[in-house]
Design a protein around this motif. Structure first.
Motif, PDB file in Angstrom:
ATOM      1  N   GLY A  52       0.783  -1.218   0.000  1.00 18.61           N
ATOM      2  CA  GLY A  52       0.000   0.000   0.000  1.00 18.61           C
ATOM      3  C   GLY A  52       0.820   1.276   0.000  1.00 18.61           C
ATOM      4  O   GLY A  52       0.289   2.351  -0.268  1.00 18.61           O
ATOM      5  N   GLU A  53       2.108   1.181   0.307  1.00 17.03           N
ATOM      6  CA  GLU A  53       2.959   2.372   0.313  1.00 17.03           C
ATOM      7  C   GLU A  53       3.424   2.687  -1.109  1.00 17.03           C
ATOM      8  O   GLU A  53       3.501   1.805  -1.959  1.00 17.03           O
ATOM      9  CB  GLU A  53       4.160   2.165   1.227  1.00 17.03           C
ATOM     10  CG  GLU A  53       3.781   2.064   2.678  1.00 17.03           C
ATOM     11  CD  GLU A  53       4.976   1.943   3.609  1.00 17.03           C
ATOM     12  OE1 GLU A  53       4.750   2.034   4.814  1.00 17.03           O
ATOM     13  OE2 GLU A  53       6.118   1.741   3.142  1.00 17.03           O
ATOM     14  N   LEU A  54       3.750   3.943  -1.313  1.00 19.54           N
ATOM     15  CA  LEU A  54       4.200   4.387  -2.625  1.00 19.54           C
ATOM     16  C   LEU A  54       5.715   4.475  -2.695  1.00 19.54           C
ATOM     17  O   LEU A  54       6.367   4.794  -1.699  1.00 19.54           O
ATOM     18  CB  LEU A  54       3.602   5.750  -2.966  1.00 19.54           C
ATOM     19  CG  LEU A  54       2.189   5.727  -3.558  1.00 19.54           C
ATOM     20  CD1 LEU A  54       1.160   5.246  -2.577  1.00 19.54           C
ATOM     21  CD2 LEU A  54       1.836   7.078  -4.103  1.00 19.54           C
ATOM     22  N   VAL A  55       6.241   4.166  -3.869  1.00 15.28           N
ATOM     23  CA  VAL A  55       7.650   4.341  -4.193  1.00 15.28           C
ATOM     24  C   VAL A  55       7.689   5.398  -5.285  1.00 15.28           C
ATOM     25  O   VAL A  55       7.128   5.203  -6.373  1.00 15.28           O
ATOM     26  CB  VAL A  55       8.289   3.030  -4.701  1.00 15.28           C
ATOM     27  CG1 VAL A  55       9.710   3.263  -5.188  1.00 15.28           C
ATOM     28  CG2 VAL A  55       8.241   1.946  -3.634  1.00 15.28           C
ATOM     29  N   ALA A  56       8.294   6.544  -4.999  1.00 17.24           N
ATOM     30  CA  ALA A  56       8.404   7.607  -5.993  1.00 17.24           C
ATOM     31  C   ALA A  56       9.498   7.228  -6.989  1.00 17.24           C
ATOM     32  O   ALA A  56      10.558   6.731  -6.602  1.00 17.24           O
ATOM     33  CB  ALA A  56       8.719   8.940  -5.323  1.00 17.24           C
ATOM     34  N   VAL A  57       9.228   7.462  -8.265  1.00 18.14           N
ATOM     35  CA  VAL A  57      10.146   7.055  -9.329  1.00 18.14           C
ATOM     36  C   VAL A  57      10.377   8.242 -10.261  1.00 18.14           C
ATOM     37  O   VAL A  57       9.441   8.762 -10.857  1.00 18.14           O
ATOM     38  CB  VAL A  57       9.581   5.854 -10.121  1.00 18.14           C
ATOM     39  CG1 VAL A  57      10.584   5.373 -11.152  1.00 18.14           C
ATOM     40  CG2 VAL A  57       9.164   4.722  -9.191  1.00 18.14           C
ATOM     41  N   LEU A  58      11.636   8.645 -10.357  1.00 17.03           N
ATOM     42  CA  LEU A  58      12.028   9.748 -11.237  1.00 17.03           C
ATOM     43  C   LEU A  58      13.047   9.188 -12.228  1.00 17.03           C
ATOM     44  O   LEU A  58      14.242   9.444 -12.150  1.00 17.03           O
ATOM     45  CB  LEU A  58      12.606  10.894 -10.401  1.00 17.03           C
ATOM     46  CG  LEU A  58      12.843  12.239 -11.075  1.00 17.03           C
ATOM     47  CD1 LEU A  58      11.554  12.791 -11.683  1.00 17.03           C
ATOM     48  CD2 LEU A  58      13.426  13.237 -10.091  1.00 17.03           C
ATOM     49  N   LEU A  59      12.546   8.367 -13.130  1.00 13.78           N
ATOM     50  CA  LEU A  59      13.371   7.716 -14.146  1.00 13.78           C
ATOM     51  C   LEU A  59      12.827   8.054 -15.526  1.00 13.78           C
ATOM     52  O   LEU A  59      11.612   8.154 -15.709  1.00 13.78           O
ATOM     53  CB  LEU A  59      13.334   6.185 -13.978  1.00 13.78           C
ATOM     54  CG  LEU A  59      13.992   5.575 -12.755  1.00 13.78           C
ATOM     55  CD1 LEU A  59      13.716   4.066 -12.695  1.00 13.78           C
ATOM     56  CD2 LEU A  59      15.488   5.825 -12.762  1.00 13.78           C
ATOM     57  N   PRO A  60      13.720   8.174 -16.507  1.00 12.95           N
ATOM     58  CA  PRO A  60      13.234   8.326 -17.884  1.00 12.95           C
ATOM     59  C   PRO A  60      12.710   6.972 -18.360  1.00 12.95           C
ATOM     60  O   PRO A  60      12.792   5.968 -17.643  1.00 12.95           O
ATOM     61  CB  PRO A  60      14.504   8.728 -18.640  1.00 12.95           C
ATOM     62  CG  PRO A  60      15.604   8.075 -17.869  1.00 12.95           C
ATOM     63  CD  PRO A  60      15.172   8.130 -16.426  1.00 12.95           C
TER      64      PRO A  60
END
Length: 184
Positions: A52-60
């Motif tokens: 239920g937790e979020l993983v932030a992703v800043l990938l192209p």
């Protein structure tokens, strides 16, 4: 109805060596993507990411983006890809909106974080794809992307359900602040 991770595992067992993903001269078979997503799931679990937790992703767009998404989904966590064009307040807003403790970022986007890192209220761990300077963010644990690909014990059994959240996509923010749209 099946989950994305269950479908990937099923296809890995029936089409293992067939190409699942082809991008910029790189190829991953179903079996390779399944195995890498299992390793990523274990690493996320070890980093304290829970269902239920979020993983932030800043990938192209890249194979690691797909592996990160599947890895999060394997433990019923939710991948939240952030627009790689966001900078300043828009970037801080989107990352904070996720409430993520873990942020996966490409080395080419680390500079975008330097101006907002003190505004990111929930991030505790930064995972960087590519070369990085771990001293840039002393308030966080900074790890190489290889941590998501390291051999480890199998991921603990978590049974995501088809209706569980799987992905958060952000609106563009053209008429106001960007909003997250939760998808199952």
């Amino acid at each position: 109805m099946r989950t994305t991770s269950a479908l990937l595992s099923q296809r890995a067992s029936t089409h293992g060596s067939h190409i699942f993903l082809r991008f910029a001269g790189r190829e991953l078979s179903y079996k390779q993507c399944d195995a890498l997503s299992q390793l990523a799931a274990r690493a996320f679990t070890d980093l304290g990411v829970r269902a239920g937790e979020l993983v932030a992703v800043l990938l192209p767009n890249c194979p690691e983006m797909v592996v990160t998404w599947f890895g999060a989904n394997r433990i019923a966590a939710v991948a939240a890809p952030v627009n790689t064009a966001f900078r300043g307040p828009a970037l801080a807003h989107a990352v904070n909106l996720t409430g993520a403790k873990v942020l996966v970022v490409d080395h080419t986007l680390v500079d975008a974080l330097t101006s907002v890192h003190s505004e990111l209220t929930t991030v505790r761990t930064l995972i960087v794809r590519g070369d990085h300077d771990a001293t840039l963010f002393p308030q966080w644990t900074v790890l190489p992307y290889a941590v998501l690909e390291s051999p480890s014990d199998p991921v603990p059994a978590v049974a995501p359900q088809p209706a569980d959240p799987a992905l958060v996509l952000f609106t563009s923010g053209t008429t106001g602040r960007s909003k997250g749209c939760l998808l199952s």
